[in-house]
Design a protein around this motif. Structure first.
Motif, PDB file in Angstrom:
ATOM      1  N   TRP A   1      -4.372  -5.599   7.505  1.00 52.02           N
ATOM      2  CA  TRP A   1      -3.337  -4.615   7.201  1.00 52.02           C
ATOM      3  C   TRP A   1      -2.155  -4.832   8.126  1.00 52.02           C
ATOM      4  O   TRP A   1      -2.327  -5.162   9.306  1.00 52.02           O
TER       5      TRP A   1
ATOM      6  N   VAL B   1       0.819  -1.209   0.000  1.00 49.49           N
ATOM      7  CA  VAL B   1       0.000   0.000   0.000  1.00 49.49           C
ATOM      8  C   VAL B   1       0.854   1.261   0.000  1.00 49.49           C
ATOM      9  O   VAL B   1       0.641   2.178  -0.781  1.00 49.49           O
ATOM     10  N   ALA B   2       1.823   1.328   0.907  1.00 52.11           N
ATOM     11  CA  ALA B   2       2.651   2.527   1.066  1.00 52.11           C
ATOM     12  C   ALA B   2       4.052   2.114   1.474  1.00 52.11           C
ATOM     13  O   ALA B   2       4.256   1.026   2.037  1.00 52.11           O
TER      14      ALA B   2
ATOM     15  N   ARG C   1      -9.034   4.804   5.911  1.00 50.07           N
ATOM     16  CA  ARG C   1      -8.221   5.697   6.743  1.00 50.07           C
ATOM     17  C   ARG C   1      -7.629   4.936   7.928  1.00 50.07           C
ATOM     18  O   ARG C   1      -8.345   4.204   8.629  1.00 50.07           O
TER      19      ARG C   1
ATOM     20  N   THR D   1      -4.289   4.662  -4.286  1.00 50.44           N
ATOM     21  CA  THR D   1      -3.274   5.697  -4.070  1.00 50.44           C
ATOM     22  C   THR D   1      -3.248   6.114  -2.606  1.00 50.44           C
ATOM     23  O   THR D   1      -4.272   6.524  -2.056  1.00 50.44           O
ATOM     24  N   PRO D   2      -2.081   6.019  -1.939  1.00 53.22           N
ATOM     25  CA  PRO D   2      -1.999   6.410  -0.536  1.00 53.22           C
ATOM     26  C   PRO D   2      -1.589   7.877  -0.381  1.00 53.22           C
ATOM     27  O   PRO D   2      -0.827   8.412  -1.197  1.00 53.22           O
ATOM     28  N   THR D   3      -2.084   8.494   0.667  1.00 53.39           N
ATOM     29  CA  THR D   3      -1.649   9.828   1.054  1.00 53.39           C
ATOM     30  C   THR D   3      -1.287   9.781   2.533  1.00 53.39           C
ATOM     31  O   THR D   3      -2.127   9.393   3.358  1.00 53.39           O
ATOM     32  N   VAL D   4      -0.058  10.147   2.851  1.00 57.63           N
ATOM     33  CA  VAL D   4       0.421  10.108   4.230  1.00 57.63           C
ATOM     34  C   VAL D   4       0.716  11.527   4.693  1.00 57.63           C
ATOM     35  O   VAL D   4       1.481  12.248   4.054  1.00 57.63           O
TER      36      VAL D   4
ATOM     37  N   ASP E   1       6.518   7.266   0.278  1.00 54.25           N
ATOM     38  CA  ASP E   1       5.362   7.957   0.850  1.00 54.25           C
ATOM     39  C   ASP E   1       5.686   8.611   2.191  1.00 54.25           C
ATOM     40  O   ASP E   1       4.793   9.177   2.837  1.00 54.25           O
TER      41      ASP E   1
ATOM     42  N   LEU F   1      -2.856   7.944   7.367  1.00 57.26           N
ATOM     43  CA  LEU F   1      -2.778   7.272   6.078  1.00 57.26           C
ATOM     44  C   LEU F   1      -4.178   7.171   5.491  1.00 57.26           C
ATOM     45  O   LEU F   1      -5.073   6.574   6.098  1.00 57.26           O
ATOM     46  N   ARG F   2      -4.344   7.762   4.316  1.00 53.64           N
ATOM     47  CA  ARG F   2      -5.634   7.670   3.612  1.00 53.64           C
ATOM     48  C   ARG F   2      -5.391   7.009   2.265  1.00 53.64           C
ATOM     49  O   ARG F   2      -4.463   7.378   1.541  1.00 53.64           O
ATOM     50  N   VAL F   3      -6.234   6.029   1.950  1.00 52.61           N
ATOM     51  CA  VAL F   3      -6.058   5.238   0.740  1.00 52.61           C
ATOM     52  C   VAL F   3      -7.277   5.443  -0.148  1.00 52.61           C
ATOM     53  O   VAL F   3      -8.411   5.134   0.244  1.00 52.61           O
TER      54      VAL F   3
END
Length: 405
Positions: A388, A54-55, A74, A100-103, A59, A93-95
């Protein structure tokens, strides 16, 4: 040649090794397949499942240890940053639906942040080395609220992990300051060990109770002792049974001492530093009580498996795992890096397998150009039942999915 040299310098300046820069999301994993919306990594998992990445380092992950699902897509992640104070962060962490992950960093400058739990008040509880605090993950600008400070930080095992019971109490790990309560400058254990036998011992589990709805700690008392380091700690969601996975002594031998899964009973003494497993006496520990005087583990695990994550699976994606205990083996020495599961009775009491425990994720030995050696620590179950996993040394977040999901 000049361009190639400049690229290498640029990569090094970013703190990313050449091997990492070529892998999935900056990691050392390679992939040519898919696991849902994620890139699949070359490890083994049960038929009909896959493991996706995932990340990773690209990231911003540095040393992720635990993660907590707070909403669909999230997660809150505790990242040590480094094994030194003031380097830790709490990450959001938002997926996205496309994977696409955003950290982003919610809190920085933390002292060895590790434990995470969602409290009965809906707030996220965070454990640093010397304190526990909480915050509202739904707030636009989260604010830390102190729960308990002045917790012990000296010695080898300062990390704080914890788990809520069904009645809203919090079970907290106080790790041992030493490996075997050794006399300074020697490998000889002290008998009796003041560290675990005193009125306020380390190498113990403590229980915090709260007033409700205020959430103030009204009592903080000893629950059980003789537990070297309870990094892997969980509570059965229905029965309230407390389970602890014990990391054993740092002996030179590869075959001893066994690691443990312990069912925790109030007032129990689980043997550290005198005894481990069912009757293994710590070398040099002379005198004192026999090993039969201490609580025996419900299940033993291989020496140096280093269990660092523990949860009771209650998700929908993998009904075959429901009510089983999942344990992450970080693998201190041998290539035992894996995630395994143990069957349990209805109340959560683990059942010792006749042979090897069921394998959830394995085949994690290092293979250059394919994958690094596995480093699983914390685990979480998302709303859809997917599993996870946080890997500290590999700086990744992974997910186990059903094929086709």
């Amino acid at each position: 040649m000049l361009i190639r040299s400049l690229v290498i310098v640029a990569v090094c300046a970013l703190g990313i090794g050449a091997a990492e820069a070529q892998g999935i999301r900056g990691s050392e994993y390679r992939s040519g397949a898919r696991c849902g919306v994620f890139q699949r990594i070359a490890v083994t998992s049960p038929p009909g499942t896959c493991v996706g990445l995932v990340a990773g380092p690209s990231d911003g992950l540095r040393l992720p240890r635990a993660l907590l699902a707070v909403a669909p897509g999230r997660f809150i992640v505790s990242d040590l940053g480094a094994w030194s104070p003031g380097r830790g962060r709490l990450l959001d962490l938002r997926v996205a639906a496309d994977g696409t992950p955003t950290v982003t960093a919610l809190f920085t400058g933390l002292d060895l942040p590790h434990g995470l739990a969602l409290g009965p008040d809906g707030k996220v509880y965070v454990g640093e080395a010397g304190k526990i605090w909480r915050f509202d993950a739904a707030a636009a600008k989260p604010v830390a609220e102190m729960v308990r400070d002045r917790l012990p930080t000296a010695g080898l095992h300062a990390l704080k992990t914890f788990a809520f019971t069904p009645d809203g109490s919090l079970i907290v790990n106080h790790g041992s300051r030493t490996d075997r309560c050794e006399t300074p400058g020697t490998q000889t254990p002290q008998v009796p060990c003041a560290e675990t036998e005193g009125a306020a011992p380390d190498a113990a589990l403590w229980k915090a109770t709260f007033d409700r709805p205020g959430g103030r700690v009204t009592d903080y008392k000893l629950l059980a002792r003789g537990l070297r380091n309870s990094v892997a700690l969980a509570v059965h969601p229905r029965s309230g049974l407390v389970l602890q996975a014990e990391n054993g002594l740092d002996l030179r031998e590869d075959s001893v001492p066994p690691e443990e899964l312990n069912v925790i009973t109030a007032g129990g003494h689980y043997g550290w530093p005198y005894c481990t497993g069912r009757a293994f006496r710590t070398p040099g520990s002379k005198g004192g009580k026999p090993c039969s005087a201490y609580r025996a583990p419900a299940v033993t695990m291989p020496a140096h498996a280093a269990p660092l994550g523990l949860l009771n699976y209650q998700g929908a994606m993998f009904p075959q795992w429901r009510n089983r205990w999942l344990v992450s083996w970080h693998g201190y020495r041998q290539d035992r890096q894996r995630i395994v599961s143990y069957a349990a009775r209805r109340d959560g009491r683990p059942i010792a397998p006749r042979g090897e425990p069921e394998l959830i994720v394995g085949g994690w030995e290092a293979e250059p150009g394919v994958r690094p050696r596995g480093a699983p620590v914390g685990m979480a179950v998302a709303a859809d039942g997917s599993l996870w996993i946080a890997e500290d040394k590999n700086r990744t977040i992974l997910v186990v999915l059903k094929l086709g999901k």
